[in-house]
Write a protein that holds these residues in place. Structure first.
Motif, short mmCIF file in Angstrom:
data_model
loop_
_atom_site.label_atom_id
_atom_site.label_comp_id
_atom_site.label_asym_id
_atom_site.label_seq_id
_atom_site.Cartn_x
_atom_site.Cartn_y
_atom_site.Cartn_z
N LEU A 1 0.71 -1.33 0.10
CA LEU A 1 -0.03 -0.03 0.10
C LEU A 1 0.89 1.27 0.12
CD1 LEU A 1 -3.04 1.25 0.41
CD2 LEU A 1 -2.42 1.30 2.88
N THR A 2 0.63 2.30 -0.81
CA THR A 2 1.32 3.72 -0.75
C THR A 2 0.35 4.53 -0.29
OG1 THR A 2 2.67 2.93 -2.47
CG2 THR A 2 2.41 5.08 -2.27
N LEU A 3 0.86 5.43 0.47
CA LEU A 3 0.18 6.61 0.99
C LEU A 3 0.57 7.84 0.64
CD1 LEU A 3 -0.03 5.60 4.58
CD2 LEU A 3 -1.55 5.04 3.02
N ILE A 4 -0.11 8.66 -0.31
CA ILE A 4 0.36 10.03 -0.66
C ILE A 4 -0.21 11.18 0.03
CG2 ILE A 4 0.69 11.15 -2.79
CD1 ILE A 4 0.75 8.80 -4.36
N SER A 5 0.65 11.94 0.59
CA SER A 5 0.03 13.13 1.53
C SER A 5 -0.44 14.36 0.50
CB SER A 5 1.02 13.83 2.45
OG SER A 5 2.30 14.16 1.50
N GLY B 1 -5.02 9.68 -13.34
CA GLY B 1 -4.37 10.04 -14.75
C GLY B 1 -2.94 9.67 -15.03
N PHE B 2 -2.28 9.50 -14.19
CA PHE B 2 -0.99 8.93 -14.45
C PHE B 2 -0.88 6.98 -14.53
CE2 PHE B 2 0.34 12.14 -10.96
CZ PHE B 2 0.69 12.85 -11.98
N GLY B 3 -2.30 6.77 -14.49
CA GLY B 3 -2.42 5.08 -14.83
C GLY B 3 -2.73 4.30 -13.62
N PHE B 4 -2.92 4.97 -12.59
CA PHE B 4 -3.33 4.02 -11.33
C PHE B 4 -4.46 3.50 -11.00
CE2 PHE B 4 0.89 6.01 -10.37
CZ PHE B 4 1.55 5.00 -10.33
N GLN B 5 -4.74 2.48 -10.90
CA GLN B 5 -6.13 1.72 -10.94
C GLN B 5 -6.87 1.43 -9.37
OE1 GLN B 5 -4.94 -2.06 -12.66
NE2 GLN B 5 -3.89 -0.89 -14.61
N LEU C 1 6.20 2.81 -9.67
CA LEU C 1 5.13 2.18 -8.82
C LEU C 1 4.12 1.13 -9.91
CD1 LEU C 1 5.92 4.01 -6.74
CD2 LEU C 1 3.51 4.08 -6.09
N PRO C 2 3.77 -0.14 -9.40
CA PRO C 2 3.02 -0.82 -10.06
C PRO C 2 1.69 -0.03 -10.37
CG PRO C 2 3.89 -2.20 -8.69
CD PRO C 2 4.36 -0.88 -8.21
N LYS C 3 1.05 -0.08 -11.46
CA LYS C 3 -0.21 0.48 -11.65
C LYS C 3 -1.44 -0.12 -11.15
CE LYS C 3 1.44 3.54 -14.24
NZ LYS C 3 2.81 3.76 -13.95
N ASP C 4 -1.20 -1.29 -10.55
CA ASP C 4 -2.34 -1.98 -9.68
C ASP C 4 -1.90 -1.67 -8.14
OD1 ASP C 4 -0.22 -3.55 -9.40
OD2 ASP C 4 -1.25 -5.40 -9.91
N MET C 5 -0.94 -0.91 -7.73
CA MET C 5 -0.72 -0.70 -6.59
C MET C 5 -1.92 0.01 -5.65
SD MET C 5 1.52 -0.25 -3.82
CE MET C 5 2.75 -0.74 -4.34
N PRO C 6 -2.71 -0.26 -4.71
CA PRO C 6 -3.31 0.36 -4.11
C PRO C 6 -2.76 1.66 -3.42
CG PRO C 6 -3.33 -2.04 -2.99
CD PRO C 6 -2.29 -1.73 -4.04
N ILE C 7 -3.43 2.78 -3.82
CA ILE C 7 -2.90 4.19 -3.18
C ILE C 7 -4.01 4.84 -2.59
CG2 ILE C 7 -2.02 6.61 -4.06
CD1 ILE C 7 -0.80 5.11 -6.38
N PHE C 8 -3.87 5.34 -1.11
CA PHE C 8 -4.65 6.15 -0.44
C PHE C 8 -3.96 7.59 -0.67
CE2 PHE C 8 -6.39 2.88 2.61
CZ PHE C 8 -6.94 2.56 1.70
N CYS C 9 -5.04 8.69 -0.77
CA CYS C 9 -4.36 10.21 -0.96
C CYS C 9 -5.25 10.79 -0.23
CB CYS C 9 -4.19 10.45 -2.62
SG CYS C 9 -5.77 10.36 -3.40
N GLN C 10 -4.95 12.28 -0.43
CA GLN C 10 -6.07 13.24 0.16
C GLN C 10 -7.10 13.32 -0.96
OE1 GLN C 10 -4.76 17.26 0.65
NE2 GLN C 10 -3.30 17.03 -1.04
N SER C 11 -8.29 13.63 -0.38
CA SER C 11 -9.48 14.11 -1.56
C SER C 11 -8.95 15.21 -2.19
CB SER C 11 -10.72 14.28 -0.50
OG SER C 11 -11.25 13.20 0.13
N GLY C 12 -9.45 14.89 -3.60
CA GLY C 12 -9.01 16.13 -4.56
C GLY C 12 -7.81 15.79 -5.58
#
Length: 246
Positions: free
Chosen positions: A59-63, A96-100, A78-89
């Protein structure tokens, strides 16, 4: 829990049986423009290879989307199927970078056996705030693990102090490099860092976001000296690549 500082704000956390990556900044030394006109960024290389940084990450967390927290190299590697949590917005830009698998953190969420809660941050003050944009920190909790409060790119505010008082974390991670633009402080400097150490006297406080960007003004040596002079004993200042067991 194990925390490995990679460089700047980039961390690998071994937490509750999972491997988490925070704010991946994987650029080669001097491959990006300067922020303060002093030196191309990052000002230091990675202590390990990008593949070692990403090895086993679940899991990747992006502030936020500033280049020193999610740079083109990370967007590519980063693998494009990597789960990512980010701030709303930020989710649309990341998609748009291809992450699913991108999830905006509008409130507390559960991922496997870990609870994550976004916290407010203030990336500077005055007119520069509009330029800096919004940011978040995170509180992480799991059974049998220390409660972690990662502040993110923020100066010390009453909201940050409120989270410290409410959560009573065991581990506090602070961006303490004293980054400035136009004379305005964007993240904590040594003085604010020591205030956090005092407010979280029962916690281990870890300083990151140091000695990797040309607009950061606080060195590890200066921060350690300030803590020693102030009698602060709960501060850890890891080197790039160092792993702390907490």
């Amino acid at each position: 829990m194990q925390l490995q500082l990679i460089r700047n704000a980039t961390l690998r956390l071994e937490y509750a049986g999972h491997t988490l990556l925070i704010d991946p900044f994987l650029a080669e030394k001097h491959s990006l423009r300067p922020f303060a006109g002093l030196e191309n960024n990052p000002t230091t290389g990675l202590p390990v290879t990008p593949s070692a940084v990403l090895d086993g990450v679940e899991l990747t967390l992006i502030s936020h989307l500033h280049a020193d927290h999610f740079d083109p190299a990370a967007q590519e590697l980063l693998p494009k199927d990597m789960p990512i949590f980010c701030q709303s917005g930020d989710e649309t830009a990341i998609q748009g970078f291809g992450f699913q698998q991108v999830t905006p953190l509008a409130g507390e969420v559960q991922w496997k056996n870990i609870t994550l809660r976004p916290t407010p941050g203030q990336h500077g003050s005055g007119p520069i705030l509009e330029q800096m944009g919004s940011v978040i920190g995170l509180v992480l909790q799991a059974e049998g693990e220390p409660t972690v409060y990662w502040l993110g790119d923020t100066i010390l505010t009453s909201e940050v102090q409120g989270v410290l008082q409410e959560v009573q974390p065991d581990v506090v991670i602070v961006h303490a490099g004293g980054a400035t633009l136009g004379g305005t402080l964007l993240i904590m400097d040594a003085g604010q860092m020591l205030e956090v150490c005092r407010a979280a006297s029962g916690a281990t406080v870890v300083a990151t976001h140091l000695e990797s960007l040309d607009h950061c003004t606080v060195s590890r040596a200066a921060l350690k000296a300030a803590a020693q002079d102030a009698g602060i004993q709960n501060l850890r200042v890891p080197e790039d690549g160092e792993t702390l067991k907490l």
